[in-house]
Scaffold this active site. Structure first.
Site, PDB file in Angstrom:
ATOM      1  N   THR A  27       0.871  -1.180   0.000  1.00 31.73           N
ATOM      2  CA  THR A  27       0.000   0.000   0.000  1.00 31.73           C
ATOM      3  C   THR A  27       0.908   1.230   0.000  1.00 31.73           C
ATOM      4  OG1 THR A  27      -0.116   0.282   2.409  1.00 31.73           O
ATOM      5  CG2 THR A  27      -1.706  -1.241   1.412  1.00 31.73           C
ATOM      6  N   ILE A  82       7.321  -2.392   7.199  1.00 35.67           N
ATOM      7  CA  ILE A  82       7.370  -0.922   7.238  1.00 35.67           C
ATOM      8  C   ILE A  82       7.987  -0.394   5.942  1.00 35.67           C
ATOM      9  CG2 ILE A  82       8.146   1.111   8.525  1.00 35.67           C
ATOM     10  CD1 ILE A  82       6.339  -0.765  10.166  1.00 35.67           C
ATOM     11  N   LYS A  83       7.254   0.517   5.310  1.00 38.99           N
ATOM     12  CA  LYS A  83       7.730   1.090   4.042  1.00 38.99           C
ATOM     13  C   LYS A  83       8.294   2.473   4.335  1.00 38.99           C
ATOM     14  CE  LYS A  83       5.734   1.041  -0.609  1.00 38.99           C
ATOM     15  NZ  LYS A  83       4.439   1.127  -1.301  1.00 38.99           N
ATOM     16  N   VAL A  84       9.528   2.706   3.885  1.00 42.03           N
ATOM     17  CA  VAL A  84      10.168   4.005   4.102  1.00 42.03           C
ATOM     18  C   VAL A  84      10.658   4.541   2.755  1.00 42.03           C
ATOM     19  CG1 VAL A  84      10.910   3.431   6.462  1.00 42.03           C
ATOM     20  CG2 VAL A  84      12.484   3.043   4.547  1.00 42.03           C
TER      21      VAL A  84
END
Ligand code: E4P
Length: 218
Positions: A27, A82-84
């Protein structure tokens, strides 16, 4: 090759998961906006459906706030990845999340091989090169996938190449030929993989001939 779906549409995710096609979900803030729900609620619903990694993106741009958001997102479910973003703060957060939280990290918005090299050195679980957006500029997004594959192979990096911003079934085929580990695609593009006119024509003929036999199986 692992298949992730690039959406926050829970109904679509449930249907694709029921088909046995899904290894994970990605997402981003734009997809959360489109879903109409809160990031916490939508991410929880998705994580309840899919066993694999579900990428949820931090929106802070500074390290300390990124870490605070990462901890909030990680509490939603064990399979939240976790998307960074691919910035210096994002890379620093990636390193900390991997070493201190033992959580998967997807480093996103990758547009160059050197950025992918940095993400691997930061211990990223996934690197997300955006092939469609590169194609939009007139360059070839698949050239970047091939470059990253070569670099990661040269040094045996564990980071998986997650081909993102996929627009066509040809993107998926090309990524598979190069050996990208993962592809994330919109639901319609994943469904389109099955389509071939000769399959439809062949099935039509078999069913017509079968009807003429007057038989039933069982
Ligand atoms: C990947 O994680 C991104 O969410 C996505 O693939 C971006 O795709 P777009 O360029 O179609 O927005």
């Amino acid at each position: 090759m692992k298949f992730f779906v690039d959406t926050a549409d829970v109904k679509e995710i449930r249907e694709l998961n029921d088909l046995g096609l899904l290894d994970g979900v990605t997402t981003n803030p734009s997809l959360i906006l489109k879903s109409g729900g809160s990031i916490a609620e939508v991410t929880k619903q998705i994580c309840d459906i899919v066993d694999g990694p579900v990428s949820a993106e931090v929106v802070a741009t500074e390290y300390a706030e990124m870490m605070r958001e990462a901890k909030v997102l990680a509490k939603i479910a064990d399979n939240v990845c976790i998307k960074v973003p691919l910035t210096l703060d994002g890379l620093k957060a990636c390193k900390t999340i991997r070493t201190e939280m033992n959580r998967q990290v997807n480093v996103t918005l990758c547009f160059s091989a050197n950025q992918a090299l940095l993400a691997a050195k930061a211990g990223a679980s996934f690197i997300s090169p955006f092939v469609g957006r590169i194609d939009d500029t007139g360059a070839d997004g698949m050239d970047l996938i091939a470059e990253i594959k070569q670099i990661y192979d040269n040094y045996d990096f564990d980071t998986e190449i997650l081909t993102a911003s996929v627009r066509t079934v040809n993107h998926i085929k090309q990524a598979a030929l190069i050996g990208a580990h993962v592809v994330t695609a919109p639901p319609a593009t994943l469904r389109a993989l099955v389509k071939h006119p000769l399959t439809d024509k062949g099935l039509e003929q078999f069913l017509a001939d079968w009807a003429k036999t007057g038989q039933k199986i069982g």
